[in-house]
Design an enzyme around this catalytic site. Structure first.
Site, mmCIF file in Angstrom:
data_model
loop_
_atom_site.group_PDB
_atom_site.id
_atom_site.type_symbol
_atom_site.label_atom_id
_atom_site.label_comp_id
_atom_site.label_asym_id
_atom_site.label_seq_id
_atom_site.Cartn_x
_atom_site.Cartn_y
_atom_site.Cartn_z
ATOM 1 N N GLY A 1 0.863 -1.277 0.036
ATOM 2 C CA GLY A 1 0.106 -0.245 -0.099
ATOM 3 C C GLY A 1 0.791 1.280 0.033
ATOM 4 O O GLY A 1 2.048 1.131 0.276
ATOM 5 N N CYS B 1 5.346 -5.916 1.475
ATOM 6 C CA CYS B 1 5.661 -4.605 1.367
ATOM 7 C C CYS B 1 4.976 -3.853 2.510
ATOM 8 O O CYS B 1 5.306 -4.306 3.954
ATOM 9 C CB CYS B 1 5.187 -4.105 0.084
ATOM 10 S SG CYS B 1 5.984 -2.502 -0.043
ATOM 11 N N TYR B 2 3.940 -3.188 2.498
ATOM 12 C CA TYR B 2 3.222 -2.325 3.609
ATOM 13 C C TYR B 2 2.878 -3.602 4.588
ATOM 14 O O TYR B 2 2.701 -3.432 5.602
ATOM 15 C CB TYR B 2 2.056 -1.570 3.156
ATOM 16 C CG TYR B 2 1.271 -0.954 4.079
ATOM 17 C CD1 TYR B 2 1.842 0.531 4.434
ATOM 18 C CD2 TYR B 2 0.352 -1.439 4.747
ATOM 19 C CE1 TYR B 2 0.909 1.133 5.403
ATOM 20 C CE2 TYR B 2 -0.618 -0.604 5.682
ATOM 21 C CZ TYR B 2 0.092 0.491 5.866
ATOM 22 O OH TYR B 2 -0.872 1.433 6.913
ATOM 23 N N HIS C 1 7.859 -7.647 -3.917
ATOM 24 C CA HIS C 1 6.707 -7.980 -4.614
ATOM 25 C C HIS C 1 6.867 -9.167 -5.234
ATOM 26 O O HIS C 1 7.153 -9.215 -6.432
ATOM 27 C CB HIS C 1 6.191 -7.016 -5.453
ATOM 28 C CG HIS C 1 5.767 -5.540 -4.721
ATOM 29 N ND1 HIS C 1 4.634 -5.446 -4.212
ATOM 30 C CD2 HIS C 1 6.477 -4.579 -4.322
ATOM 31 C CE1 HIS C 1 4.490 -4.316 -3.648
ATOM 32 N NE2 HIS C 1 5.776 -3.810 -3.873
ATOM 33 N N GLU D 1 4.395 -10.828 -6.508
ATOM 34 C CA GLU D 1 3.146 -10.897 -7.360
ATOM 35 C C GLU D 1 3.668 -10.499 -8.725
ATOM 36 O O GLU D 1 2.908 -10.740 -9.726
ATOM 37 C CB GLU D 1 1.925 -10.310 -7.002
ATOM 38 C CG GLU D 1 2.084 -8.836 -6.747
ATOM 39 C CD GLU D 1 2.681 -8.307 -5.713
ATOM 40 O OE1 GLU D 1 3.655 -9.118 -4.897
ATOM 41 O OE2 GLU D 1 2.444 -7.322 -5.172
ATOM 42 N N SER E 1 -23.974 -10.558 -26.413
ATOM 43 C CA SER E 1 -23.425 -9.332 -27.070
ATOM 44 C C SER E 1 -22.549 -9.606 -28.151
ATOM 45 O O SER E 1 -22.036 -8.807 -28.779
ATOM 46 C CB SER E 1 -22.906 -8.363 -25.959
ATOM 47 O OG SER E 1 -21.604 -9.131 -25.511
ATOM 48 N N GLY E 2 -22.185 -10.903 -28.336
ATOM 49 C CA GLY E 2 -20.968 -11.151 -29.090
ATOM 50 C C GLY E 2 -19.552 -11.106 -28.245
ATOM 51 O O GLY E 2 -18.562 -11.537 -28.714
ATOM 52 N N GLY E 3 -19.577 -10.853 -26.912
ATOM 53 C CA GLY E 3 -18.416 -10.537 -26.309
ATOM 54 C C GLY E 3 -18.230 -11.802 -25.370
ATOM 55 O O GLY E 3 -19.071 -12.582 -25.323
ATOM 56 N N VAL E 4 -16.978 -11.995 -24.591
ATOM 57 C CA VAL E 4 -16.410 -13.129 -24.097
ATOM 58 C C VAL E 4 -17.673 -13.526 -22.947
ATOM 59 O O VAL E 4 -18.089 -14.417 -22.659
ATOM 60 C CB VAL E 4 -15.144 -13.230 -23.532
ATOM 61 C CG1 VAL E 4 -14.680 -14.191 -23.092
ATOM 62 C CG2 VAL E 4 -14.134 -12.535 -24.593
ATOM 63 N N ASP E 5 -17.862 -12.464 -22.123
ATOM 64 C CA ASP E 5 -18.475 -12.630 -20.799
ATOM 65 C C ASP E 5 -19.838 -13.298 -20.989
ATOM 66 O O ASP E 5 -20.285 -14.148 -20.252
ATOM 67 C CB ASP E 5 -18.488 -11.291 -20.004
ATOM 68 C CG ASP E 5 -16.979 -10.657 -19.707
ATOM 69 O OD1 ASP E 5 -16.236 -11.485 -20.011
ATOM 70 O OD2 ASP E 5 -17.023 -9.497 -19.443
ATOM 71 N N SER E 6 -20.593 -12.602 -21.834
ATOM 72 C CA SER E 6 -22.082 -13.221 -21.919
ATOM 73 C C SER E 6 -21.988 -14.529 -22.506
ATOM 74 O O SER E 6 -22.750 -15.309 -22.256
ATOM 75 C CB SER E 6 -22.759 -11.961 -22.561
ATOM 76 O OG SER E 6 -22.499 -11.823 -24.035
ATOM 77 N N LYS F 1 -11.102 -11.984 -15.550
ATOM 78 C CA LYS F 1 -11.544 -12.423 -17.006
ATOM 79 C C LYS F 1 -10.387 -13.424 -17.496
ATOM 80 O O LYS F 1 -11.013 -14.197 -18.265
ATOM 81 C CB LYS F 1 -10.793 -10.950 -17.766
ATOM 82 C CG LYS F 1 -10.946 -10.870 -19.408
ATOM 83 C CD LYS F 1 -12.337 -10.462 -19.492
ATOM 84 C CE LYS F 1 -12.539 -10.141 -20.776
ATOM 85 N NZ LYS F 1 -14.010 -9.613 -20.736
#
Ligand code: XMP
Length: 526
Positions: free
Chosen positions: A61, A88-89, A182, A184, A236-241, A382
């Protein structure tokens, strides 16, 4: 709860002290096979116990632990009895609570540093768990001004850098660890191994966070929520839907009905791709509404980008509502909400850092439609949604699709929207994407498209001179779409795209490549 479900509950809460990397920590833990959730830094020990954690991570942080206003944690979290890793923090606050002292260092340390891990004596032995399989001297990524300068009676230093003698710590009697660097970020090459060591050697995780398991649990959960009810899902044609629909179909088959609104602002072949995947391949009850005339007539003469968004948003809700009414006794509406949306909307936890949501979401549906929401992806990032899409058998072109804005080509057809201008844009966009795919660049770029500019430029074609519209190519690399850099596409690929566009799209005679980063330039042109 069955055994798989219990294992899926194996959770690492991450206390978010405002680090820019906090979502990255969660993703790394999940990639290592353990479920991670972000929680407020001031969550109480009792609230944490209810999550049945197998360990805790305290994030980094921007504040200093010795400032009065800095975020604090409940000291009782150190008595829960599960292992803790402070980063870290997070390390500094652990040291402060458990008897050490933190002060500003003589020099800050930002960027790459060499870490030396203790190998001798008691400290060497205590370093074994966290640093197993990691070289004694290794690169790490640092970003700090403060450091632990007094270990107190109970901490042992496990590693150091040239300017930070206490770059990793371990408590003598409790399973509390800290690292100043870090693990990560990819700039810490053995960071993933260190996190795995914490999860598997220290927290004794079983590693059950796998997409196969997720499907099993999610299917069960959906069935429990909807019973015999009908569910509507907007595609919608998108990945999520697309992934949400495929998952729902796996869970409830014929109880699912999907609605796809063709607003006349789609890319080349988009409608065909959605229909062939969902209707022909998955045999989902898909209802396509051809509303292109409605949208394009309403957009005639509209040139202001926000006005375009408003018109499209309003019409989309009208059209969707009308179509949904035709689906008898539908009680549920499925949405592809993801975990970052849950966090950003403040439902997951309250962020400590200022949080600016840059999305202008068009294409969403208002709550007053009266449906109960089903959100089967609200636990996922995602990249996990994409993995899930693969597990569910969705085609690669859908799973790895670049994001496409709700208002579609309307915000890429700069200025006035006409059927002719859209057709021209669609053609140029298709050529650009084809060349990017065949050059093997589709996966390494994040969002790639053409925009049609509202200016004409001089063209010399044969012996004639004319004025023809300009196409702008835009391709960006980004992880979160809040910031982005323009993609370094090789010149020969750009040359091929430009050649093909001016030869194949007869109305265009000039092509430019957008080399603006975000900020200041947004990804879309409007
Ligand atoms: P900008 O252009 O703001 O875009 O850098 C960031 C991301 O958001 C998408 N975008 C939209 N998505 N409705 C959407 O659903 C919109 O009105 C909209 N405008 C931009 C953009 O494509 C990029 O992925």
């Amino acid at each position: 709860m069955n055994t798989t479900e219990k294992q899926m509950q194996e959770t690492i809460p991450i206390l978010d002290f405002g680090s820019q990397y906090v979502q990255l920590i969660a993703r790394r833990v999940r990639e290592a096979g353990v479920h991670a959730v972000l929680v407020r830094p001031d969550i109480t020990a009792n609230e944490l116990r209810q999550l049945s954690p197998i360990g805790l991570i305290l994030s980094g942080g921007p504040a200093s632990v010795y400032e009065a206003e800095s975020p604090k944690c409940d000291p009782a979290i150190f008595d829960i009895g599960v292992p803790i890793l402070g980063i870290c923090y997070g390390m500094q606050i652990s040291a402060q609570v458990l008897g050490g002292a933190v002060r500003a260092g003589h020099a800050g340390e930002y960027g790459a540093a060499r870490l030396r891990v203790c190998t001798d004596g008691a400290a060497g032995k205590m370093a074994d768990d966290l640093f197993a399989g990691i070289p004694d001297e290794t690169g790490v990524w640092m970003s700090h001004a403060d450091q632990v300068q007094d270990l107190g009676p109970d901490f042992v230093a496990l590693a150091s850098t040239a300017t930070c003698p206490m770059a990793a710590l371990r408590h003598r009697t409790r399973a509390v660890f800290g690292v100043q660097f870090h693990p990560e970020v990819t700039h810490t090459p053995h960071g993933g191994k260190l996190l795995e060591n914490f999860l598997y050697r220290v927290c004794k995780a079983s590693g059950s966070w796998k997409m196969g398991n997720f499907v099993e649990i999610a299917v069960e959960k959906i069935r429990r929520q909807v019973g015999k009810g009908r569910v509507i899902c907007g595609l919608s044609g998108g990945v999520d839907s697309a992934v949400a629909a495929a998952l729902l179909h796996r869970a409830i088959g014929g109880q699912l009905a999907c609605i796809f609104v063709d607003n006349g602002l789609l890319r080349k072949n988009e409608r065909h791709n959605v229909e062939s995947t969902f209707r022909d391949h998955f045999r989902i009850d898909l209802r396509t509404v051809d509303a292109s005339d409605l949208f394009l007539d309403a957009l005639a003469g509209v040139t202001d980008p926000q006005e375009k968004r408003k018109v499209i948003g309003r019409l989309f809700i009208d059209v969707f509502k009308r179509e949904a009414k035709g689906i008898a006794d539908a009680r549920f509406l499925a949405q592809g909400t993801l975990y970052p949306d849950v966090i950003e909307s403040g439902q997951g936890y309250a962020r400590t850092a200022a949080n600016i949501k840059l999305h202008h979401n068009v294409g969403g549906l208002p709550a007053e439609l009266g449906f109960e929401l089903v959100e089967p992806l609200r636990d996922l990032f995602k990249d996990e949604v994409r993995r899930l899409g693969e597990v569910l058998g969705l085609p690669e072109h859908l799973v790895w699709r670049h994001p496409f804005p709700g208002p579609g080509l309307a915000v890429r057809c700069i200025g006035e929207i006409t059927r002719e201008r859209l057709e021209l844009l669609r053609h140029a966009d298709e050529i650009f994407l084809e060349e990017i795919v065949s050059a093997g660049l589709y996966r390494s770029t994040s969002q790639t498209f053409a925009a049609l500019l509202p200016v004409s430029s001089v063209a010399v074609m044969g012996d004639g001179r004319g004025y023809k519209p300009v196409i702008a190519l835009r391709s960006v690399d980004s992880t979160d779409f809040m910031t982005a850099d323009w993609s370094r596409i090789p010149y020969d690929v750009l040359a091929r795209v430009s050649n093909r566009i001016v030869n194949e799209v007869r109305q265009v005679s000039r092509v430019v490549y957008d080399i603006t980063s975000k900020p200041p330039g947004t990804i879309e042109w409007e």
